[in-house]
Design an enzyme around this catalytic site. Sequence first.
Site, PDB file in Angstrom:
ATOM      1  N   THR A  45      -1.326  -3.169  -1.256  1.00  0.00           N
ATOM      2  CA  THR A  45      -0.639  -2.482  -2.349  1.00  0.00           C
ATOM      3  C   THR A  45      -0.983  -3.163  -3.673  1.00  0.00           C
ATOM      4  OG1 THR A  45       1.162  -1.821  -0.888  1.00  0.00           O
ATOM      5  CG2 THR A  45       1.666  -1.896  -3.245  1.00  0.00           C
ATOM      6  N   GLU A 122       3.759  -5.827   3.427  1.00  0.00           N
ATOM      7  CA  GLU A 122       2.459  -6.506   3.331  1.00  0.00           C
ATOM      8  C   GLU A 122       2.389  -7.667   4.315  1.00  0.00           C
ATOM      9  OE1 GLU A 122       1.234  -5.664  -1.312  1.00  0.00           O
ATOM     10  OE2 GLU A 122       2.539  -7.346  -0.876  1.00  0.00           O
TER      11      GLU A 122
END
Length: 246
Positions: A45, A122
């Site tokens: 991201t 993540e």
Amino acid sequence: AGSSPAFRASIRGSEWRMDARQMKIKAAEAALDYVEDGMRLGIGTGSTAEEFVRLLAEKVAAGFRIQGVPTSERTARLCLELGVPLKSLDELPELDLTVDGADEVDRRLRLIKGGGGALLREKIVAAASARMVVIADESKVVDVLGAFKLPIEVNPFGQIATLIAIEKAASRLGLAGDITLRTSGDGPFMTDGGHLILDASFGRIPDAEALAADLNAIPGVVEHGLFIGMASLAIIAGPEGARVLM
Ligand code: 5RP
């Protein structure tokens, strides 16, 4: 004819932005070398990871077969828009490689992540991956982590108690500094998991391992942005090209 100082400043500003974007693209391009046909791929991201998604989408359009697991709703939207095939982590619980950006990287490949608020997914995705390749520009490389505010994802329940516990844990390690609730628009920033982010300005973090362990021990802390022992290598792009840290 001379241009006005404001005009010259704006031209210089846009040149600088182009350079910064070019460096992200360079790092993203170099990361593609690690992606093989048929891979199960964690997709990071942030603005650098988004350059990677754009380049990956071109390879997919040219016939390259990968299955991507996005680390945020934002990344999922971009992948869907560009035709990058996606699966959930439950469908693909073991991944070959994750490519993601970082807010800071030190020479031992310890990271601060979470500037984009996606640190929990993540970290889960990176932990499920055999390798993690970090893509960043030179501005992200530091001697000691901590100039970037450390994002700490917390449960909304008991957020003040959690904040106090974080301050006490930091203080035992000789760290101090403002810890602020991240906001977005009129209210608090909410992560994809429905949690809050506290941004901690500790400054230099000499013992990142100790801080990570102490934050992990606080019940209200969902996850923190210290990624230690997760990155396999980092591709660092600068004006002269990309280099690999490993
Ligand atoms: C998002 C992240 C990003 O990887 C990090 O913030 C870097 O973003 P950018 O590439 O836009 O500088 O950790 O949670």
